[in-house]
Scaffold this active site. Structure first.
Site, PDB file in Angstrom:
ATOM      1  N   HIS A 185       0.862  -1.185   0.000  1.00  0.00           N
ATOM      2  CA  HIS A 185       0.000   0.000   0.000  1.00  0.00           C
ATOM      3  C   HIS A 185       0.909   1.249   0.000  1.00  0.00           C
ATOM      4  O   HIS A 185       1.999   1.215   0.555  1.00  0.00           O
ATOM      5  CB  HIS A 185      -0.879  -0.058   1.261  1.00  0.00           C
ATOM      6  CG  HIS A 185      -1.820   1.087   1.402  1.00  0.00           C
ATOM      7  ND1 HIS A 185      -1.428   2.319   1.885  1.00  0.00           N
ATOM      8  CD2 HIS A 185      -3.128   1.192   1.118  1.00  0.00           C
ATOM      9  CE1 HIS A 185      -2.474   3.133   1.884  1.00  0.00           C
ATOM     10  NE2 HIS A 185      -3.509   2.474   1.428  1.00  0.00           N
ATOM     11  N   VAL A 187       1.401   3.933   1.642  1.00  0.00           N
ATOM     12  CA  VAL A 187       2.071   4.477   2.835  1.00  0.00           C
ATOM     13  C   VAL A 187       3.158   3.543   3.372  1.00  0.00           C
ATOM     14  O   VAL A 187       3.943   3.938   4.221  1.00  0.00           O
ATOM     15  CB  VAL A 187       1.092   4.796   4.002  1.00  0.00           C
ATOM     16  CG1 VAL A 187       0.122   5.885   3.603  1.00  0.00           C
ATOM     17  CG2 VAL A 187       0.377   3.556   4.490  1.00  0.00           C
ATOM     18  N   LYS A 188       3.216   2.306   2.884  1.00  0.00           N
ATOM     19  CA  LYS A 188       4.162   1.332   3.438  1.00  0.00           C
ATOM     20  C   LYS A 188       5.577   1.568   2.883  1.00  0.00           C
ATOM     21  O   LYS A 188       5.805   2.539   2.166  1.00  0.00           O
ATOM     22  CB  LYS A 188       3.667  -0.089   3.158  1.00  0.00           C
ATOM     23  CG  LYS A 188       2.206  -0.340   3.588  1.00  0.00           C
ATOM     24  CD  LYS A 188       2.008  -0.394   5.102  1.00  0.00           C
ATOM     25  CE  LYS A 188       0.560  -0.275   5.527  1.00  0.00           C
ATOM     26  NZ  LYS A 188      -0.263  -1.451   5.366  1.00  0.00           N
ATOM     27  N   ILE A 189       6.506   0.673   3.179  1.00  0.00           N
ATOM     28  CA  ILE A 189       7.926   0.919   2.861  1.00  0.00           C
ATOM     29  C   ILE A 189       8.160   1.038   1.349  1.00  0.00           C
ATOM     30  O   ILE A 189       8.844   1.945   0.892  1.00  0.00           O
ATOM     31  CB  ILE A 189       8.817  -0.199   3.456  1.00  0.00           C
ATOM     32  CG1 ILE A 189       8.577  -0.342   4.959  1.00  0.00           C
ATOM     33  CG2 ILE A 189      10.293   0.024   3.104  1.00  0.00           C
ATOM     34  CD1 ILE A 189       9.254   0.667   5.837  1.00  0.00           C
TER      35      ILE A 189
END
Ligand SMILES: *Cc1c(COP(=O)(O)O)cnc(C)c1O
Length: 384
Positions: A185, A187-189
């Site tokens: 997603h 917002v993830k790394i």
């Protein structure tokens, strides 16, 4: 507004996506296995199964481990609802283990105590889902030891943690678990817009998850009941889903893999700076798990007293703060299943004070200074 998290997209990544749009395959084609191979190599795990989200991957993982009605899945309240919902999708009962006051990850002594009680009651879980909160690995050695003692399977929810390590092994190597799940997603790394991946060292689990992501269908004559009727033949072996990742998404994810270590390095730099800048403020910063080198998806602080006022002051000051997480057992859906306020006091106490500060690889030191500045004023205005 300085956001709490944001993707970083380069021209190279845009080009990679456009290349796929001009190619013969839009949905699962040649790029998906290349993305899987890239993550598998990075994590030093033999098998990777890409799916259209971490939520799908968690569901497929539970199905591959044969979780069903009458079974129990345990996870923590301090997570996104998907870590628990995967158990419900399979018709299993979900229960929670409280978190550690210091790392905000699963409390392994609470887990051990709950397992002891559950064994006497004949109510042991089939699967435990430890969540590597904020990108910091749980105490996986202790969890592995308990899984061997009590016979449950372990699915790591590593949605926050790709690029991190534990015991000098990459998160995702599945050294201490059956399956590890990543989220891509935005917002993830790293991101593939939407997407997830299940890692495993078990060839049979990998095959099952590959079939589950595509309707439970196989085209491999060796897997078919009886003889294959010809080159067109396929058989549905189980009730699967359409959880496939597209080549368009995989191209973005694959290109992001080239920058992943850079992203994580910058996140670690910013976290070290936060730790330093906040050292003299009346806030609690994340405690560290021994033997873990976190990827730092989130930077959460606990503020004394008036969290709501401090949160609003930050938002009004242009700082896009957030709260991770509202304890899952307090969600109306889980309350309707019988969970109550007070059931998991450490998670609830943590939640009452938590604020997630902005953290993303393109964040500048100046933006970070601005966050700390606004926070400092808010803490002065609303003391405990
Ligand atoms: C983001 C997240 C998920 C779900 O990921 P999706 O890819 O959006 O399905 C699951 N668990 C945790 C802990 C997450 O942060």
């Amino acid at each position: 507004m300085i956001p709490y998290g944001r993707q970083s997209i380069s021209q190279n990544e845009i080009d990679a996506v456009v290349d796929v749009l001009r190619s013969d395959f839009l949905t699962q084609g040649p790029v998906v296995p290349r993305f899987e191979a890239s993550v598998a190599t990075f994590c030093d795990a033999p098998f990777a199964v890409a799916m259209n989200s971490a939520t799908s991957a968690l569901h497929a993982a539970c199905l591959a481990l044969e979780l069903g009605p009458g079974d129990l899945l345990w996870t923590v309240p301090n997570t996104f609802v998907a870590s628990a919902n995967c158990g419900r999708y399979c018709g299993a009962e979900v229960d929670f283990v409280d978190i550690d006051e210091y790392t905000w990850n699963i409390d392994v002594s609470a887990l051990a105590a709950k397992l002891h009680t559950a064994e006497s009651a004949g109510r042991l879980p089939k699967i435990v889902v430890p969540v590597h909160f904020a990108g910091q690995s749980c105490d996986m050695r202790a969890i592995r030891a308990l899984s061997q003692q009590y016979g449950f399977r372990v699915v790591e929810d590593a949605s926050h943690a790709i690029g991190g390590s534990y015991a000098s092994r990459p998160v995702g190597s599945c050294e201490f678990s059956d399956i590890t799940v990543f989220s891509f997603h935005p917002v993830k790394i790293i991101t593939s817009a939407e997407g997830g991946m299940a890692m495993t060292r078990d060839a049979d689990l990998a095959l099952k998850m590959q079939e589950l992501r595509s309707h439970g269908i196989t085209r491999d004559p060796a897997r078919m009941r009886g003889d294959s009727a010809g080159g067109w033949d396929y058989q549905q072996l189980s009730l699967g889903y359409n959880y496939r990742l597209t080549d368009v998404h995989a191209a973005l994810g694959l290109a992001q893999m080239q920058r992943m270590t850079g992203f994580v390095a910058r996140r670690r730099e910013l976290v070290a700076r936060y730790d330093e800048l906040l050292a003299d403020l009346p806030v609690i910063v994340p405690g560290r798990q021994a033997d873990a080198d976190p990827a730092w998806h989130l930077y959460v602080i606990r503020v004394p007293g008036r969290r709501r006022e401090i949160f609003d002051a930050l938002r009004n000051g242009g700082i896009g703060v957030n709260v991770h997480y509202i304890p899952v057992h307090l969600q109306p859906y889980y309350q309707a299943l019988g969970f109550q306020r007070g059931d998991f006091p450490v998670s609830e106490g943590y939640y009452e004070q938590a604020i997630t500060l902005p953290l993303y690889p393109d964040m500048t030191n100046e933006q970070q200074d601005q966050v700390v500045d606004v926070l400092m004023k808010a803490l002065q205005e609303y003391p405990a």
